[in-house]
Write an enzyme that holds these catalytic residues in place. Structure first.
Site, PDB file in Angstrom:
ATOM      1  N   LYS A  86       0.821  -1.218   0.000  1.00  0.00           N
ATOM      2  CA  LYS A  86       0.000   0.000   0.000  1.00  0.00           C
ATOM      3  C   LYS A  86       0.853   1.265   0.000  1.00  0.00           C
ATOM      4  CE  LYS A  86      -0.737   0.319   5.037  1.00  0.00           C
ATOM      5  NZ  LYS A  86      -0.122   1.630   5.254  1.00  0.00           N
ATOM      6  N   ASP A  87       2.133   1.153   0.388  1.00  0.00           N
ATOM      7  CA  ASP A  87       3.018   2.318   0.412  1.00  0.00           C
ATOM      8  C   ASP A  87       3.737   2.550  -0.910  1.00  0.00           C
ATOM      9  OD1 ASP A  87       2.423   2.769   3.102  1.00  0.00           O
ATOM     10  OD2 ASP A  87       4.084   1.518   3.798  1.00  0.00           O
ATOM     11  N   ARG A 132      -7.433   8.969   3.403  1.00  0.00           N
ATOM     12  CA  ARG A 132      -8.549   8.052   3.157  1.00  0.00           C
ATOM     13  C   ARG A 132      -9.290   7.744   4.453  1.00  0.00           C
ATOM     14  NH1 ARG A 132      -9.182   2.967   4.396  1.00  0.00           N
ATOM     15  NH2 ARG A 132      -6.977   2.722   4.897  1.00  0.00           N
ATOM     16  N   ARG A 133      -8.540   7.446   5.498  1.00  0.00           N
ATOM     17  CA  ARG A 133      -9.182   7.108   6.771  1.00  0.00           C
ATOM     18  C   ARG A 133      -9.899   8.318   7.362  1.00  0.00           C
ATOM     19  NH1 ARG A 133      -3.927   3.671   8.712  1.00  0.00           N
ATOM     20  NH2 ARG A 133      -4.532   1.651   7.811  1.00  0.00           N
ATOM     21  N   ARG A 150       1.267  10.441  13.206  1.00  0.00           N
ATOM     22  CA  ARG A 150       2.172   9.599  12.453  1.00  0.00           C
ATOM     23  C   ARG A 150       3.009   8.792  13.422  1.00  0.00           C
ATOM     24  NH1 ARG A 150       6.063  12.581   9.173  1.00  0.00           N
ATOM     25  NH2 ARG A 150       6.754  10.448   8.799  1.00  0.00           N
ATOM     26  N   ARG A 156       1.600   4.879  17.812  1.00  0.00           N
ATOM     27  CA  ARG A 156       0.237   5.376  17.551  1.00  0.00           C
ATOM     28  C   ARG A 156      -0.761   4.746  18.513  1.00  0.00           C
ATOM     29  NH1 ARG A 156      -0.542   4.477  11.297  1.00  0.00           N
ATOM     30  NH2 ARG A 156       1.262   3.089  11.542  1.00  0.00           N
ATOM     31  N   CYS A 242      -1.025   7.431  -2.080  1.00  0.00           N
ATOM     32  CA  CYS A 242      -1.387   7.266  -0.673  1.00  0.00           C
ATOM     33  C   CYS A 242      -1.903   8.548  -0.051  1.00  0.00           C
ATOM     34  CB  CYS A 242      -0.199   6.729   0.125  1.00  0.00           C
ATOM     35  SG  CYS A 242       1.225   7.820   0.157  1.00  0.00           S
TER      36      CYS A 242
END
Length: 310
Positions: A86-87, A132-133, A150, A156, A242
């Site tokens: 995904k990155d 997106r989130r 981040r 996190r 992303c």
């Protein structure tokens, strides 16, 4: 002399765990090959201050989490890169290619950690740095105060116990790989909260025609590969990365067909367009393009254009 294959990855515990996950069966398959690991620091690893990955990517010269690894691969410092897929941008560096995606794929879903959606009070503070989130959270709960955060997964997660956040959103894949899923959590339905394209999958990048490319050519899982190729084809058609709120979820159903669901959401959650399509497993790029076209017809281009305005 035995063949030596040098494997590059980021420095985090999650990145190292992903290398182990991929490498364990590979070592058994190729007992005569020596595999050596090498750490490559990325802009997103060095810069922990800049609030958004989009800003980090600008200073990193491409991607916050893949630019330096691709350079190490192209210059011959390493022979293989193990990415969180995904990155990785949808177009890889010239002279390199992705191998067939390895399987099994980890859980594609996102997880709300520290609370449930229904249990969050009005105006609750939820942490995530992914556009997106942010967008998908606000589409479901416009009252939430979404805070940009981040850092690595443990850092996190700690914000819900040591910080001033009620919850954070993380990928189930990372939580599972590190065995860090908290007691209080909610796994978010990918039909409603579609993940980042490639989430949960590993991307194995090699130089074209290299020893590593030839050695590993027959590795990977064609079904997992079809799913992520459909997701990434959709993202490419939307000219996304992303830093844009595009979710996509590919899966092969019991009827043997490949299905792709996707959503494009405005950053404030007020607008969202969704689409789903199906097609043969052997043509995932066509399915990705078709579902992307459906999204564009419904107004996705306008949503994305507004987000990209300087």
């Amino acid at each position: 002399m035995a063949d030596v294959v040098r494997i590059g990855s980021r420095a985090s515990k999650l990145a190292r765990t992903q290398v182990t996950e991929w490498l364990t069966p590979i070592v058994r398959q190729f007992p005569g090959v020596t595999f050596k690991r090498e750490i490559v620091l990325e802009g997103g690893d060095r810069d922990r201050v800049t609030p958004t990955l989009a800003e980090v990517a600008k200073t990193a010269g491409g991607s916050a989490f893949s630019t330096n690894q691709e350079e190490a691969l192209v210059t011959g410092r390493v022979d293989v890169i193990v990415h969180s897929l995904k990155d990785l941008p949808t177009s890889v560096h010239e002279g390199t290619r992705l191998l067939t995606t390895p399987g099994p794929r980890e859980d594609v879903r996102d997880v709300l950690c520290g609370a449930t959606l229904a249990g969050l009070p009005q105006g609750a503070r939820v942490g995530t740095g992914a556009p997106r989130r942010v967008a998908q959270l606000l589409a479901l709960r416009p009252d939430l105060d979404v805070v940009p955060i981040r850092g690595n997964v443990p850092g996190r997660l700690a914000r819900t116990t040591k910080g001033a956040l009620d919850a954070v959103v993380l990928a189930a894949a990372g939580l599972n790989r590190l065995d860090l899923t908290p007691d209080v959590h909610e796994v978010l339905d990918p039909a409603v909260f579609p993940p980042s394209p490639g989430q949960g999958a590993l991307g194995i990048q090699v130089r074209v025609d290299s020893l590593a490319a030839k050695l590993l050519a027959q590795t990977g899982d064609p079904h997992v590969d079809a799913c992520v190729r459909a997701e990434r084809a959709l993202l490419a058609e939307l000219h996304g990365g992303c830093s844009v709120p595009v979710g996509a979820w590919g899966r092969i159903d019991s009827d043997g067909l490949l299905y792709l669901s996707a959503a494009v959401t405005s950053l404030n959650g007020a607008q969202q367009v969704t689409a789903t399509g199906g097609g043969p497993v052997d043509d995932p790029e066509k399915l990705g393009a078709c579902v992307a076209a459906d999204l564009l017809t419904q107004g996705a281009a306008g949503i994305l254009a507004a987000i990209r305005k300087p």
